[in-house]
Design an enzyme around this catalytic site. Structure first.
Site, PDB file in Angstrom:
ATOM      1  CE1 TYR A 196      -4.002  -1.645   0.262  1.00  0.00           C
ATOM      2  CE2 TYR A 196      -2.563  -3.456   1.514  1.00  0.00           C
ATOM      3  CZ  TYR A 196      -3.810  -2.717   1.051  1.00  0.00           C
ATOM      4  OH  TYR A 196      -5.308  -3.837   0.430  1.00  0.00           O
ATOM      5  CE1 TYR A 216      -8.589  -3.528   2.072  1.00  0.00           C
ATOM      6  CE2 TYR A 216      -8.232  -4.281   4.320  1.00  0.00           C
ATOM      7  CZ  TYR A 216      -7.637  -4.271   3.282  1.00  0.00           C
ATOM      8  OH  TYR A 216      -6.688  -5.015   2.299  1.00  0.00           O
ATOM      9  CG  ASP A 257     -13.562  -9.000   9.465  1.00  0.00           C
ATOM     10  OD1 ASP A 257     -12.547  -8.949   9.951  1.00  0.00           O
ATOM     11  OD2 ASP A 257     -13.233  -8.607   7.815  1.00  0.00           O
ATOM     12  CE  LYS A 305      -6.127  -5.570  10.539  1.00  0.00           C
ATOM     13  NZ  LYS A 305      -5.109  -4.963  10.326  1.00  0.00           N
TER      14      LYS A 305
HETATM   15  C1  LIG Z   1     -11.457  -5.400   9.036  1.00  0.00           C
HETATM   16  C2  LIG Z   1     -10.458  -6.091   8.613  1.00  0.00           C
HETATM   17  N1  LIG Z   1     -10.457  -7.063   7.643  1.00  0.00           N
HETATM   18  C3  LIG Z   1      -9.730  -7.463   7.411  1.00  0.00           C
HETATM   19  C4  LIG Z   1      -8.054  -7.396   6.984  1.00  0.00           C
HETATM   20  C5  LIG Z   1      -7.616  -8.241   6.887  1.00  0.00           C
HETATM   21  O1  LIG Z   1      -6.310  -7.789   7.579  1.00  0.00           O
HETATM   22  P1  LIG Z   1      -5.107  -8.932   6.656  1.00  0.00           P
HETATM   23  O2  LIG Z   1      -4.585  -6.581   6.599  1.00  0.00           O
HETATM   24  O3  LIG Z   1      -4.362  -9.200   7.992  1.00  0.00           O
HETATM   25  O4  LIG Z   1      -4.745  -9.728   5.718  1.00  0.00           O
HETATM   26  C6  LIG Z   1      -8.349  -5.376   8.236  1.00  0.00           C
HETATM   27  C7  LIG Z   1      -6.736  -5.158   7.558  1.00  0.00           C
HETATM   28  O5  LIG Z   1      -7.048  -3.720   8.197  1.00  0.00           O
HETATM   29  C8  LIG Z   1      -8.912  -5.596   8.725  1.00  0.00           C
HETATM   30  O6  LIG Z   1      -9.163  -4.012   8.880  1.00  0.00           O
END
Ligand SMILES: Cc1ncc(COP(=O)(O)O)c(C=O)c1O
Length: 421
Positions: free
Chosen positions: A16, A144, A232, A261
């Site tokens: 990014y 996202y 999510d 995370k």
């Molecule tokens: C809500 C959400 N889902 C999925 C992801 C993707 O996670 P990763 O970057 O560990 O693949 C992110 C990343 O910021 C996120 O904020």
């Protein structure tokens, strides 16, 4: 170490990052607590938990110790046809604290794969149920969910994924509004596969806060329509909203819960897709071909699982959700003078997240806004690592952040507004 950015510029491609425009990356040599130390000795406060991951603080001793101990015992083993104590214990511990009604844990590597696995599970379950036409997910505008192909499809194509749009599967997009969600289900009828959302707080969309009522209404609608609700919680999980999970705060149980995370305290890559027994049972069959064909080399890596176990224990012992909420309130208090500032809109806080929008021209909104690099540079110059999402200035620091550090973060956020004149 001093020439790190120059060496980096010759050989590394960053995520990014527009290498044609952006300045050299920060040469970070050490992380301790809420602080990052740069090659020249400068210290900066990590007010965004290094991409929303660092939960307790950098190099938290309990996690470092868990990592060492597990590495000496068992570093890695395949997870098909083999198991190990750290993974089983983690699954047991996660289920004990997850919303009631979830009963199986599928491990993967990061947030994108947690979501990817969730989407594939749901789609394959519809095939097993004899309803293969149920292929269209409903998801939120601005969402996202990661950047693998399924996660890209589930996310809003703007602003990142336009180049792939023709290759992404169909997703019906709605704002966080129960009537719109009901209408989407009506229109899709028997094509609806499920609803995917970041509950209570959409991160990359610009730290958008939604009401608990919407999450509850979404739960009811999904139940009525007989489709799964996929939460999510890659960002919201592990206390960020002031409860261990946003779903707990909203008082709902999703059918699928995606975690990553903060799962390992933000130290190692590990993710979990947590599901109901009903979803798991749908894959049980005497024919081997009906299994779930998904699993990466490092699935449930023992070291990552051991660190996650230690992190969960810290969450419990230190009441991390409450501490994050307290930190968010301190920053919010520091932002109070902005409440009636015409240059600012929507000063907000949810748990450990505090944010406001800068009032700017349309062209300066959104992740790709030209405003962002300058805001970031000014914050770093003031000793705080911030990464505004376009005109959205936010903080989401780790739980070790002291009240003084939190006030410092709020002050620097406020100073960014003053610098707009
Ligand atoms: C809500 C959400 N889902 C999925 C992801 C993707 O996670 P990763 O970057 O560990 O693949 C992110 C990343 O910021 C996120 O904020």
């Amino acid at each position: 170490m001093i020439d790190l950015p120059a060496r980096d510029a010759r050989v590394v491609w960053h995520p990014y990052t527009q290498h044609g425009v952006e300045g050299p990356p920060l040469p970070v040599v050490r992380g301790h607590g809420a602080w990052l130390e740069l090659a020249d000795g400068t210290r900066i406060l990590d007010a965004i938990s290094s991409w929303w991951a660092t939960l307790h603080g950098h190099s938290e001793p309990a996690l470092v110790e868990a990592m060492h101990a597990q590495a000496r015992q068992l570093d890695h083993v395949l997870f098909a046809g083999a198991t190990h104590e750290p993974a089983v214990r983690l699954a047991e511990s996660l289920l004990a604290v997850a919303p009631e009604g979830l009963s199986r844990v599928f491990f993967s590597d990061d947030g994108s794969t947690a979501v990817e696995a969730a989407l594939k599970m749901v789609l394959q379950s519809w095939v097993h149920h004899g309803e293969p036409q149920r292929r269209v997910f409903v998801a939120l505008t601005g969402a996202y969910h990661g950047d693998t192909f399924g996660a890209m499809a589930a996310g809003d194509p703007e602003p990142f994924f336009g180049a792939f749009a023709p290759l992404l599967f169909e997703v019906r997009r709605v704002p966080a509004d129960a009537n719109e969600l009901a209408r989407a289900f009506d229109e899709l009828g028997e094509r609806a596969a499920g609803f995917l959302l970041e509950p209570l707080l959409q991160g990359a969309a610009g730290m958008r806060v939604m009401g608990e009522r919407f999450v509850q209404a979404a739960r009811t609608l999904c139940t009525e329509r007989g489709v799964p609700l996929v939460a999510d919680e890659v960002m919201t999980g592990f206390g960020r909203t002031g409860e261990l999970f946003a779903c707990l705060r909203a008082g709902i149980t999703p059918d699928v819960l995606c975690l990553a995370k903060g799962l390992t305290g933000g130290v190692l890559p590990l993710a979990a897709t947590v599901v109901t027994e009903e979803l798991f049972a749908c894959f049980l069959h005497h024919e081997r071909s009906r299994f779930f064909p998904h699993g990466h080399t490092f699935t449930a890596n023992p070291i990552a699982c051991a660190v996650a176990n230690a992190s969960l224990e810290l969450c419990r012992r230190r009441d991390v959700p409450a501490r994050l909420d307290a930190i968010g309130r301190v920053i919010r208090e520091e932002l109070r003078p902005l409440e009636h500032d015409p240059r600012v809109r929507d000063v907000r806080q949810l748990g450990g997240m505090a944010a406001f929008d800068l009032v700017v021209a349309d062209a300066d909104r959104g992740y790709l806004s030209a405003l962002t690099p300058d805001l970031r540079r000014r914050a770093i110059a003031a000793g705080v690592l911030l990464r505004p999402l376009g005109n959205v200035v936010y903080a989401l620091p780790p739980a070790c952040t002291t009240d003084d550090e939190a006030r410092r973060i709020g002050t620097v956020m406020r100073e960014l507004v003053a610098g707009m004149d």
